[in-house]
Design a protein around this motif. Structure first.
Motif, short mmCIF file in Angstrom:
data_model
loop_
_atom_site.label_atom_id
_atom_site.label_comp_id
_atom_site.label_asym_id
_atom_site.label_seq_id
_atom_site.Cartn_x
_atom_site.Cartn_y
_atom_site.Cartn_z
N ASN A 65 0.85 -1.19 0.00
CA ASN A 65 0.00 0.00 0.00
C ASN A 65 0.89 1.24 0.00
OD1 ASN A 65 -1.64 2.25 1.04
ND2 ASN A 65 -3.23 0.68 1.28
N ALA A 66 0.89 1.98 -1.12
CA ALA A 66 1.76 3.15 -1.24
C ALA A 66 1.33 4.27 -0.30
CB ALA A 66 1.74 3.66 -2.68
N SER A 67 0.03 4.49 -0.15
CA SER A 67 -0.46 5.59 0.68
C SER A 67 -0.10 5.38 2.15
CB SER A 67 -1.97 5.74 0.53
OG SER A 67 -2.30 6.17 -0.78
N ASP A 113 3.90 6.28 -5.87
CA ASP A 113 3.30 7.43 -5.21
C ASP A 113 4.13 8.68 -5.52
OD1 ASP A 113 2.53 9.42 -3.19
OD2 ASP A 113 1.39 7.78 -2.30
N ARG A 114 3.57 9.58 -6.34
CA ARG A 114 4.29 10.79 -6.75
C ARG A 114 4.59 11.70 -5.57
NH1 ARG A 114 0.78 13.70 -10.78
NH2 ARG A 114 1.32 11.99 -12.17
N ARG A 115 3.69 11.74 -4.60
CA ARG A 115 3.92 12.57 -3.41
C ARG A 115 5.17 12.10 -2.66
NH1 ARG A 115 -1.30 11.22 -0.23
NH2 ARG A 115 -0.47 9.18 -0.85
N ALA A 153 7.11 3.77 -0.89
CA ALA A 153 5.95 4.40 -1.52
C ALA A 153 6.29 4.91 -2.91
CB ALA A 153 5.44 5.55 -0.64
N SER A 154 7.50 5.47 -3.07
CA SER A 154 7.91 5.96 -4.38
C SER A 154 8.02 4.83 -5.38
CB SER A 154 9.24 6.70 -4.25
OG SER A 154 9.71 7.12 -5.50
N TYR A 204 9.29 6.37 2.54
CA TYR A 204 9.18 7.18 1.33
C TYR A 204 9.71 6.41 0.12
CZ TYR A 204 8.07 11.56 3.79
OH TYR A 204 7.46 12.55 4.53
N PHE A 237 3.51 6.16 2.53
CA PHE A 237 3.74 7.60 2.42
C PHE A 237 3.39 8.31 3.72
CE2 PHE A 237 1.86 11.82 1.47
CZ PHE A 237 3.04 12.47 1.14
#
Length: 621
Positions: free
Chosen positions: A77-79, A115-117, A110-111, A107, A82
């Motif tokens: 889960n990327a979110s 996940d762009r954020r 997630a990247s 991070y 993050f």
């Protein structure tokens, strides 16, 4: 100051929504343990979101972390990764122990999951050296990956002049004219960008609403409302202006000119109204004739240049001024200036725009950046089309100027705020008329600060360590709050926020009182002096000159040196211009300090109780 800002700062929202975690950890929810034990990742994620973003007060971040950790370890889960990176990287106002190693791991995961954020946050950590050695190569690679992902959006030719990008990068201090107040702050504010308008002037009541076009400050982004506001401002102004089509220093006429230029811009792009090239040319040409204002020339001349590049669009009524044609010819941008039929009007207008400070016009004049070796990366301006700077970033990368390449990719990625940051959502939570959520605004600012947005870092620093008055001592809730504020201000200062640099110097000079136990963090005069010197290496500042003069006079942080003190006082005097109240206070102190220093140097008076008898005996009187 905007009442919403005032309420936000006075409410002490951090203490309200994020109190000492020890006060809430005892209220353990059995459901959390049950969900984790049953390995229900979907429900655990929902509970994590509820405890962090829901209506539960006060926030219990420990519960949210437990749920996010469970989701991150059992699913891809990327979110969740993050948010764990944000929480561990920031500590979320002391809710958990800050752990940069964990933040970097989450991070990175997630990247890698797309996940762009998280990629933005990861890039900033390498760019600034947070929790890891500074590494411009990795920073550039991560920022470039974000930009490459955005290229289809940025390169869209659906809009003449490129994509329109709303700007939500404002600081809480902007509503008050800056961290030190109107006129005394070093960083300009988009929120209070009406310095040439007097209250009650013809156009002032309407022109502020035109900021809806840019979505600057706290205005919503509405092109239709922007069109109506520009139109209303223009009509209300021109109906009262005695000679609206002449050059004038009247602030109202200058504002009318800007409104006319913006209306031409809207007609050119078909924003808020139906696209109409004829009206666009008429309005843009009228704006240039209306007032000699660089901001009007930057916008209107550039748009006329774009208009003349469109096939089939041409009009003798919109031709550039003769003196501009001659200047463009002299600088070899055009040939045969005396023949209107073969005149390249677009080049002339682009030349006018770049002279007025429009850096985008340089792209039109010099499409081959390789020949522009002296172009600085700092030309990337707020409001410019970031796609124009992609070639420049690639040029620096190819020439192994990695630091500047990383800087440019960073600026390009940060400019597309709606795609890369939570800033729009943050200010929506702040401004919504029903159900305003200050707690979500704080979380949004924290996320944006982790991603490297200077405006968010500055805002959080001000919330944690506010300036209440010019002479009042600084106070922090606890030592951890003080250190966190220094952390945010230091990051903002590292990104050329000169007010943050000056404030850090003031913090070190004054020291800080901890209100929870009444202790005092003592001044560190050497650090203060070093910060003032560092600021002056990057930007001249009256207050920094004055402060250094005062420190050398008293021998605080440096060896006492009256001559060097006088030099700094004189430099402050030469640089400054008396304007409004905050700066006038500094000038009063400057005059007083210079008089006092003269008495020390010439009469040897160090004690004010002895100045009368010595002056009475002095031949210098």
């Amino acid at each position: 100051m905007d009442q919403r800002f005032h309420e936000f700062l006075e409410e002490s929202p951090i203490q309200k929504y994020f109190p000492d975690q020890a006060d809430v950890d005892d209220q353990t929810l059995p459901e959390i343990r049950k969900v984790i034990s049953e390995n229900d990742a979907e429900l655990a994620y929902a509970l994590a979101e509820e405890h962090l973003f829901g209506m539960t007060y006060p926030k219990n971040v420990s519960w949210a972390v437990a749920c996010y950790e469970h989701v991150a370890t059992t699913t891809r889960n990327a979110s969740a990764n993050f948010m764990l990176g944000v929480i561990y990287g920031s500590g979320l106002f002391g809710q958990v122990e800050m752990d940069h190693s964990k933040a970097l791991v989450h991070y990175t995961i997630a990247s890698e999951l797309g996940d762009r954020r998280a990629t933005m946050a990861l890039a900033y950590r390498f760019y600034a050296g947070i929790g890891t050695p500074r590494d411009y190569v990795r920073a550039m690679m991560y920022y470039r990956s974000v930009v490459e992902d955005l290229i289809p959006f940025l390169a869209s030719d659906s809009d003449i002049g490129g994509q329109h990008l709303p700007d939500y990068k404002i600081r809480l201090s902007d509503a008050g004219g800056g961290l030190y107040g109107e006129g005394a702050s070093l960083i300009s504010s988009s929120y209070t960008n009406f310095e040439d308008l007097e209250d009650g002037s013809i156009a002032s009541e309407h022109f502020s609403d035109s900021m809806r076009y840019y979505a600057q400050g706290l205005y919503s982004h509405s092109l239709e409302e922007a069109y109506n506001c520009f139109n209303t401002a223009m009509n209300s102004g021109t109906s009262h202006a005695s000679d609206p089509l002449s050059l004038s220093d009247d602030p109202s006429v200058r504002v009318i000119g800007r409104c006319v230029a913006h209306l031409g811009h809207l007609y050119l792009r078909g924003e808020g109204c139906e696209r109409n090239y004829t009206k666009a040319g008429d309005f843009l040409s009228a704006a240039l004739n209306l007032v000699d204002d660089p901001s009007v020339v930057r916008r209107a001349a550039y748009d006329l240049g774009l208009l003349f590049k469109i096939d089939g669009v041409n009009s003798a009524e919109w031709l550039p001024p003769k003196e501009a044609v001659r200047a463009a010819f002299d600088n070899k941008f055009i040939s045969n200036p005396d023949n209107p039929n073969s005149l390249d009007s677009s080049k002339v207008f682009f030349y006018m725009a770049q002279l007025a400070g429009n850096m985008e016009a340089i792209v039109e004049l010099f499409p081959n950046w390789i020949s522009m070796r002296d172009i600085s990366p700092q030309v990337v301006r707020r409001g410019s089309n970031p796609y124009h700077w992609l070639t420049l970033a690639q040029y620096h990368e190819q020439n192994l100027d990695i630091a500047n390449a990383a800087y440019l990719y960073k600026r390009i990625a940060e400019s597309v705020e709606e795609e890369t940051s939570p800033l729009k959502w943050t200010w929506y939570q702040f401004t919504r008329k029903i159900g305003r959520r200050y707690d979500l605004s704080l979380i949004g600012l924290t996320i944006a600060a982790e991603q490297g947005y200077e405006s968010a870092q500055s805002s959080l620093g001000q919330l944690l360590l506010p300036i209440k008055s010019f002479f009042q001592d600084l106070e922090a809730e606890c030592k951890e709050t003080y250190l966190l504020a220094l952390n945010y201000f230091s990051r903002a200062a590292d990104q050329a926020n000169y007010d943050a640099m000056l404030f850090l110097g003031d913090v070190y000079y004054k020291g800080v009182t901890i209100t929870s136990d009444g202790t005092k963090i003592p001044p560190d005069y050497r650090k203060a002096g070093d910060m003032y010197h560092e600021l002056l290496q990057r930007k001249e500042c009256v207050q920094a000159y004055f402060n250094l003069g005062y420190m050398y006079e008293l021998g605080r942080g440096f060896s006492q040196d009256f001559h060097l003190a006088k030099r700094f006082y004189d430099m402050a005097d030469e640089l400054g211009e008396k304007s409004d109240d905050p700066k006038n206070k500094a000038y009063f102190l400057l005059a007083f300090a210079k008089a006092k220093l003269w008495l020390k140097m010439h009469l040897g008076i160090h004690n004010w109780f002895e100045w009368v008898p010595k002056l009475m005996r002095s031949d210098d009187l």
